[in-house]
Scaffold this motif. Sequence first.
Motif, PDB file in Angstrom:
ATOM      1  N   THR A   1       0.802   9.924  10.611  1.00  0.00           N
ATOM      2  CA  THR A   1       1.775  10.350  11.616  1.00  0.00           C
ATOM      3  C   THR A   1       2.873  11.188  10.967  1.00  0.00           C
ATOM      4  OG1 THR A   1       3.382   8.548  11.393  1.00  0.00           O
ATOM      5  CG2 THR A   1       1.382   8.078  12.646  1.00  0.00           C
ATOM      6  N   PRO A   2       3.641  11.903  11.776  1.00  0.00           N
ATOM      7  CA  PRO A   2       4.785  12.645  11.217  1.00  0.00           C
ATOM      8  C   PRO A   2       5.753  11.675  10.536  1.00  0.00           C
ATOM      9  CG  PRO A   2       4.307  13.398  13.423  1.00  0.00           C
ATOM     10  CD  PRO A   2       3.462  12.170  13.185  1.00  0.00           C
ATOM     11  N   PRO A   3       6.546  12.175   9.606  1.00  0.00           N
ATOM     12  CA  PRO A   3       7.466  11.286   8.885  1.00  0.00           C
ATOM     13  C   PRO A   3       8.325  10.442   9.813  1.00  0.00           C
ATOM     14  CG  PRO A   3       7.438  13.442   7.876  1.00  0.00           C
ATOM     15  CD  PRO A   3       6.621  13.532   9.137  1.00  0.00           C
ATOM     16  N   ARG A   4       8.466   9.202   9.467  1.00  0.00           N
ATOM     17  CA  ARG A   4       9.340   8.228  10.145  1.00  0.00           C
ATOM     18  C   ARG A   4       8.807   7.757  11.488  1.00  0.00           C
ATOM     19  NH1 ARG A   4      12.505  11.979   7.989  1.00  0.00           N
ATOM     20  NH2 ARG A   4      12.844  13.058   9.954  1.00  0.00           N
ATOM     21  N   THR A   5       7.669   8.269  11.928  1.00  0.00           N
ATOM     22  CA  THR A   5       7.133   7.831  13.216  1.00  0.00           C
ATOM     23  C   THR A   5       6.824   6.338  13.196  1.00  0.00           C
ATOM     24  OG1 THR A   5       6.221   9.984  13.772  1.00  0.00           O
ATOM     25  CG2 THR A   5       5.234   8.070  14.845  1.00  0.00           C
ATOM     26  N   VAL A   6       6.113   5.912  12.157  1.00  0.00           N
ATOM     27  CA  VAL A   6       5.701   4.513  12.090  1.00  0.00           C
ATOM     28  C   VAL A   6       6.906   3.598  12.040  1.00  0.00           C
ATOM     29  CG1 VAL A   6       4.541   2.829  10.615  1.00  0.00           C
ATOM     30  CG2 VAL A   6       3.450   5.006  11.109  1.00  0.00           C
ATOM     31  N   MET A   7       8.003   4.070  11.427  1.00  0.00           N
ATOM     32  CA  MET A   7       9.197   3.238  11.309  1.00  0.00           C
ATOM     33  C   MET A   7       9.840   2.976  12.661  1.00  0.00           C
ATOM     34  SD  MET A   7      11.012   4.944   7.986  1.00  0.00           S
ATOM     35  CE  MET A   7      12.441   3.896   8.191  1.00  0.00           C
ATOM     36  N   TRP A   8       9.698   3.902  13.601  1.00  0.00           N
ATOM     37  CA  TRP A   8      10.467   3.818  14.841  1.00  0.00           C
ATOM     38  C   TRP A   8       9.634   3.569  16.085  1.00  0.00           C
ATOM     39  CZ3 TRP A   8      15.303   2.967  14.149  1.00  0.00           C
ATOM     40  CH2 TRP A   8      15.941   3.451  12.994  1.00  0.00           C
ATOM     41  N   TYR A   9       8.342   3.858  16.039  1.00  0.00           N
ATOM     42  CA  TYR A   9       7.509   3.766  17.218  1.00  0.00           C
ATOM     43  C   TYR A   9       6.615   2.524  17.185  1.00  0.00           C
ATOM     44  CZ  TYR A   9       8.556   8.452  18.960  1.00  0.00           C
ATOM     45  OH  TYR A   9       9.168   9.547  19.485  1.00  0.00           O
ATOM     46  N   THR A  10       6.251   2.091  18.352  1.00  0.00           N
ATOM     47  CA  THR A  10       5.164   1.125  18.476  1.00  0.00           C
ATOM     48  C   THR A  10       3.852   1.894  18.386  1.00  0.00           C
ATOM     49  OG1 THR A  10       6.431  -0.420  19.830  1.00  0.00           O
ATOM     50  CG2 THR A  10       4.035  -0.494  20.026  1.00  0.00           C
ATOM     51  N   MET A  11       2.970   1.445  17.518  1.00  0.00           N
ATOM     52  CA  MET A  11       1.703   2.125  17.278  1.00  0.00           C
ATOM     53  C   MET A  11       0.537   1.268  17.752  1.00  0.00           C
ATOM     54  SD  MET A  11       2.858   4.850  15.872  1.00  0.00           S
ATOM     55  CE  MET A  11       1.274   5.575  15.448  1.00  0.00           C
ATOM     56  N   ALA A  12      -0.495   1.922  18.242  1.00  0.00           N
ATOM     57  CA  ALA A  12      -1.632   1.167  18.784  1.00  0.00           C
ATOM     58  C   ALA A  12      -2.939   1.873  18.491  1.00  0.00           C
ATOM     59  CB  ALA A  12      -1.475   0.987  20.288  1.00  0.00           C
ATOM     60  N   TRP A  13      -3.999   1.107  18.601  1.00  0.00           N
ATOM     61  CA  TRP A  13      -5.372   1.610  18.533  1.00  0.00           C
ATOM     62  C   TRP A  13      -6.059   1.288  19.860  1.00  0.00           C
ATOM     63  CZ3 TRP A  13      -7.217   4.622  14.691  1.00  0.00           C
ATOM     64  CH2 TRP A  13      -6.535   4.628  13.474  1.00  0.00           C
ATOM     65  N   PHE A  14      -6.708   2.294  20.413  1.00  0.00           N
ATOM     66  CA  PHE A  14      -7.564   2.143  21.574  1.00  0.00           C
ATOM     67  C   PHE A  14      -8.943   2.648  21.187  1.00  0.00           C
ATOM     68  CE2 PHE A  14      -4.738   1.224  25.222  1.00  0.00           C
ATOM     69  CZ  PHE A  14      -3.516   1.368  24.606  1.00  0.00           C
ATOM     70  N   ARG A  15      -9.920   2.341  22.019  1.00  0.00           N
ATOM     71  CA  ARG A  15     -11.257   2.880  21.786  1.00  0.00           C
ATOM     72  C   ARG A  15     -11.921   3.195  23.116  1.00  0.00           C
ATOM     73  NH1 ARG A  15     -14.714  -2.385  19.574  1.00  0.00           N
ATOM     74  NH2 ARG A  15     -15.133  -3.314  21.619  1.00  0.00           N
ATOM     75  N   GLN A  16     -12.866   4.110  23.051  1.00  0.00           N
ATOM     76  CA  GLN A  16     -13.604   4.483  24.245  1.00  0.00           C
ATOM     77  C   GLN A  16     -15.058   4.705  23.884  1.00  0.00           C
ATOM     78  OE1 GLN A  16     -12.004   7.811  26.457  1.00  0.00           O
ATOM     79  NE2 GLN A  16     -13.058   7.155  28.311  1.00  0.00           N
ATOM     80  N   ALA A  17     -15.920   3.901  24.490  1.00  0.00           N
ATOM     81  CA  ALA A  17     -17.355   4.032  24.297  1.00  0.00           C
ATOM     82  C   ALA A  17     -17.916   4.954  25.373  1.00  0.00           C
ATOM     83  CB  ALA A  17     -18.011   2.661  24.368  1.00  0.00           C
ATOM     84  N   PRO A  18     -19.063   5.564  25.128  1.00  0.00           N
ATOM     85  CA  PRO A  18     -19.662   6.466  26.125  1.00  0.00           C
ATOM     86  C   PRO A  18     -19.851   5.762  27.463  1.00  0.00           C
ATOM     87  CG  PRO A  18     -20.792   6.672  24.033  1.00  0.00           C
ATOM     88  CD  PRO A  18     -19.859   5.514  23.888  1.00  0.00           C
ATOM     89  N   GLY A  19     -19.383   6.416  28.517  1.00  0.00           N
ATOM     90  CA  GLY A  19     -19.557   5.876  29.852  1.00  0.00           C
ATOM     91  C   GLY A  19     -18.630   4.741  30.214  1.00  0.00           C
ATOM     92  N   LYS A  20     -17.696   4.423  29.324  1.00  0.00           N
ATOM     93  CA  LYS A  20     -16.770   3.323  29.581  1.00  0.00           C
ATOM     94  C   LYS A  20     -15.333   3.820  29.563  1.00  0.00           C
ATOM     95  CE  LYS A  20     -19.727  -0.359  27.791  1.00  0.00           C
ATOM     96  NZ  LYS A  20     -19.794  -1.553  26.896  1.00  0.00           N
ATOM     97  N   GLU A  21     -14.438   3.016  30.124  1.00  0.00           N
ATOM     98  CA  GLU A  21     -13.028   3.356  30.104  1.00  0.00           C
ATOM     99  C   GLU A  21     -12.426   3.065  28.730  1.00  0.00           C
ATOM    100  OE1 GLU A  21     -12.007   2.560  34.829  1.00  0.00           O
ATOM    101  OE2 GLU A  21     -11.013   1.398  33.265  1.00  0.00           O
ATOM    102  N   ARG A  22     -11.334   3.748  28.456  1.00  0.00           N
ATOM    103  CA  ARG A  22     -10.622   3.490  27.209  1.00  0.00           C
ATOM    104  C   ARG A  22     -10.044   2.079  27.248  1.00  0.00           C
ATOM    105  NH1 ARG A  22      -6.828   8.200  24.978  1.00  0.00           N
ATOM    106  NH2 ARG A  22      -8.840   9.219  25.340  1.00  0.00           N
ATOM    107  N   GLU A  23     -10.182   1.353  26.140  1.00  0.00           N
ATOM    108  CA  GLU A  23      -9.682  -0.017  26.109  1.00  0.00           C
ATOM    109  C   GLU A  23      -8.788  -0.243  24.899  1.00  0.00           C
ATOM    110  OE1 GLU A  23     -12.750  -2.984  25.827  1.00  0.00           O
ATOM    111  OE2 GLU A  23     -13.700  -2.040  24.091  1.00  0.00           O
ATOM    112  N   PHE A  24      -7.843  -1.122  25.089  1.00  0.00           N
ATOM    113  CA  PHE A  24      -6.895  -1.485  24.049  1.00  0.00           C
ATOM    114  C   PHE A  24      -7.586  -2.310  22.968  1.00  0.00           C
ATOM    115  CE2 PHE A  24      -3.029  -2.718  22.099  1.00  0.00           C
ATOM    116  CZ  PHE A  24      -3.054  -4.083  21.905  1.00  0.00           C
TER     117      PHE A  24
END
Length: 124
Positions: free
Chosen positions: A24-47
């Motif tokens: 990420t850009p500098p200092r982003t991780v320090m100040w933002y909430t960060m997350a991972w999502f995933r999306q499989a073929p034919g499915k909705e994006r999930e947390f």
Amino acid sequence: QGQLVESGGGLVQAGDSLRLSCSTPPRTVMWYTMAWFRQAPGKEREFVAAISRVGSASYNDDVVKGRFTVSRDNRKSTVYLQMNSLRPEDTAVYYCAAAQPGAPSAVSSSYDHWGQGTQVTVSS
């Protein structure tokens, strides 16, 4: 805020491990909430997982089942997703996302910035 860049995806066999990185850009991780999502073929994006600026982590237990760990390195401004005991159903494009400071959210609309995604393919 700028660009989020995921890396670390690939083709692995069931039971293997992968570590995804989100630069990420500098200092982003320090100040933002960060997350991972995933999306499989034919499915909705999930947390998948999220981590707040103070290190509070949350997981989608239905997905993770104790196999994944989210972490961050403030000095490198990078967020990681360690994935162990991978299964074919983990096959998806994995996205990194950033949200304004706050408690980790599982709702994708809470996140303002997204990376382009990295493909994870798990063969049986």
